[in-house]
Design a protein around this motif. Structure first.
Motif, mmCIF file in Angstrom:
data_model
loop_
_atom_site.group_PDB
_atom_site.id
_atom_site.type_symbol
_atom_site.label_atom_id
_atom_site.label_comp_id
_atom_site.label_asym_id
_atom_site.label_seq_id
_atom_site.Cartn_x
_atom_site.Cartn_y
_atom_site.Cartn_z
ATOM 1 N N TYR A 25 0.860 -1.225 -0.067
ATOM 2 C CA TYR A 25 0.001 -0.049 0.183
ATOM 3 C C TYR A 25 0.935 1.338 -0.120
ATOM 4 C CZ TYR A 25 -4.201 -2.676 -0.054
ATOM 5 O OH TYR A 25 -5.182 -3.646 -0.191
ATOM 6 N N ASP A 26 2.110 1.135 0.202
ATOM 7 C CA ASP A 26 3.051 2.141 0.156
ATOM 8 C C ASP A 26 3.323 2.632 -1.240
ATOM 9 O OD1 ASP A 26 4.148 3.899 2.074
ATOM 10 O OD2 ASP A 26 6.224 3.337 1.662
ATOM 11 N N THR A 27 2.903 1.837 -2.210
ATOM 12 C CA THR A 27 3.500 1.842 -3.390
ATOM 13 C C THR A 27 2.466 2.289 -4.317
ATOM 14 O OG1 THR A 27 2.599 -0.481 -4.385
ATOM 15 C CG2 THR A 27 4.879 -0.052 -3.463
ATOM 16 N N GLN A 28 1.140 2.611 -3.680
ATOM 17 C CA GLN A 28 -0.165 2.940 -4.501
ATOM 18 C C GLN A 28 -0.178 4.206 -5.078
ATOM 19 O OE1 GLN A 28 -3.179 0.623 -4.852
ATOM 20 N NE2 GLN A 28 -1.271 -0.415 -4.004
ATOM 21 N N THR A 29 -0.706 4.214 -6.605
ATOM 22 C CA THR A 29 -0.766 5.572 -7.106
ATOM 23 C C THR A 29 -1.728 6.330 -6.495
ATOM 24 O OG1 THR A 29 -2.287 4.553 -8.764
ATOM 25 C CG2 THR A 29 0.253 4.427 -9.171
ATOM 26 N N TYR A 30 -2.967 5.956 -6.029
ATOM 27 C CA TYR A 30 -3.892 6.759 -5.254
ATOM 28 C C TYR A 30 -3.300 6.815 -4.097
ATOM 29 C CZ TYR A 30 -8.121 8.071 -3.506
ATOM 30 O OH TYR A 30 -9.362 8.830 -2.744
ATOM 31 N N LYS A 31 -3.565 8.265 -3.518
ATOM 32 C CA LYS A 31 -2.653 8.539 -2.084
ATOM 33 C C LYS A 31 -3.654 8.798 -1.111
ATOM 34 C CE LYS A 31 1.514 7.909 -4.113
ATOM 35 N NZ LYS A 31 2.187 6.687 -3.514
ATOM 36 N N ASN A 32 -5.057 9.083 -1.153
ATOM 37 C CA ASN A 32 -5.772 9.517 -0.359
ATOM 38 C C ASN A 32 -6.573 8.620 0.472
ATOM 39 O OD1 ASN A 32 -7.162 11.330 1.441
ATOM 40 N ND2 ASN A 32 -8.459 12.336 -0.091
ATOM 41 N N PHE A 33 -5.859 8.073 1.114
ATOM 42 C CA PHE A 33 -6.588 6.676 1.934
ATOM 43 C C PHE A 33 -5.639 6.379 3.388
ATOM 44 C CE2 PHE A 33 -2.526 4.907 -0.150
ATOM 45 C CZ PHE A 33 -2.192 3.890 0.944
ATOM 46 N N GLU A 34 -6.515 5.793 4.237
ATOM 47 C CA GLU A 34 -5.913 5.252 5.502
ATOM 48 C C GLU A 34 -6.054 3.673 5.205
ATOM 49 O OE1 GLU A 34 -8.057 5.883 9.080
ATOM 50 O OE2 GLU A 34 -10.116 5.400 7.929
ATOM 51 N N VAL A 35 -5.114 3.076 6.053
ATOM 52 C CA VAL A 35 -5.164 1.570 6.219
ATOM 53 C C VAL A 35 -5.634 1.214 7.622
ATOM 54 C CG1 VAL A 35 -3.965 -0.552 6.517
ATOM 55 C CG2 VAL A 35 -3.732 0.672 4.476
#
Length: 277
Positions: A25-35
């Protein structure tokens, strides 16, 4: 900036696999998220992993935990759902490494009155163990040539990793696999999950995810397949927690949901007020 998407990852005593998933999830192109890590009672090793890795990640992490009292995934998922800050929720498992466009695909395809139904690409044990942090960051573990170099056999299913554009859309459309709510790769707006009162907390392993999807459909939602576009690698593990009694109970609950066309469960998240229909 307000968080738009919450990724809810279920886990139980699998810190080595969870670490790989969190890196993905550190590689995701979409950035506006939480885990949100929905932890069904893991021990100290998982606690230590989360404590050590949180500050190394580019996204915020919530760790929602309860004591180990057998398979209670549905309960911890409901707790994680309530704790989520995003309006849109993506559910997956702590043994599923997400390709870098995984969240981008879910966000691009989200739609009111609809939930997304994805799948996974299952890996054998030796490749699951082989994948390193570097392999995740440079995405080589999603490269079919890299996988075949390390012993992956040829299969039609390999199209999940290679299909793009028109071919990807055609495969999503023609796949014979039904559009179901799959806990390893599905998403919907939070309000729609709360509207059906979340997961049925009586249910253990075996159809507990699909029962939620069946209530969503009964409530008027449609399912959209993203099996060949929202890609995650399923790391190998045994399923020692499965037993026939558990499966039988779940089947009986699902039968009632189908025959009575229930849209809500009286055994979901009790912090949501509703009347069954």
């Amino acid at each position: 900036m307000k968080i738009e998407v919450s990724v809810i990852i279920s886990t139980y005593n699998s810190p080595l696999w969870l670490e790989k998933v969190l890196w993905s999830y550190d590689t995701q192109t979409y950035k506006n998220f939480e885990v949100i890590i929905a932890d069904d009672g893991s021990g100290e090793e998982t606690m230590q992993l989360i404590a050590s890795i949180k500050n190394k990640l580019s996204y915020p992490v919530q760790h929602i935990w309860h004591e180990d009292n057998g398979f209670q995934k549905t309960i911890i998922l409901n707790k994680a759902t309530i704790s989520s800050k995003g309006d849109y929720l993506v559910y997956t498992d702590g043994d599923c490494i997400a390709r870098k466009d995984f969240l981008e695909v879910h966000v691009a395809n989200r739609k009111a009155g609809c939930y997304l139904s994805g799948g996974y690409f299952k890996l054998p044990e030796h490749i699951s163990k082989l994948i390193s942090k570097d392999d995740i960051y440079n995405q080589s573990c999603f490269d079919i040539k890299w996988l075949k170099k390390h012993g992956l056999k040829s299969s039609f299913k390999n199209n999940k990793l290679t299909a793009r554009g028109l071919k990807m859309n055609i495969l999503n459309f023609i796949t014979p696999t039904k559009s179901t709510w799959n806990g390893h790769n599905s998403s919907a707006y939070k309000k729609d999950i709360l509207n059906v009162n979340g997961y049925d907390e009586r249910m253990q392993y075996g159809g507990e995810d699909r029962e939620l999807g069946e209530r969503l459909v009964n409530a008027g939602m449609k399912a959209k397949r993203v099996r060949y576009s929202a890609i995650c690698l399923h790391l190998y593990h045994e399923r020692g927690y499965v037993n026939p009694e558990m499966i039988a109970v779940n089947k009986s609950i699902r039968l009632v949901t189908k025959t009575q066309k229930l849209t809500k469960t009286a055994f979901g998240n009790q912090r949501v007020n509703f009347s069954n229909s």
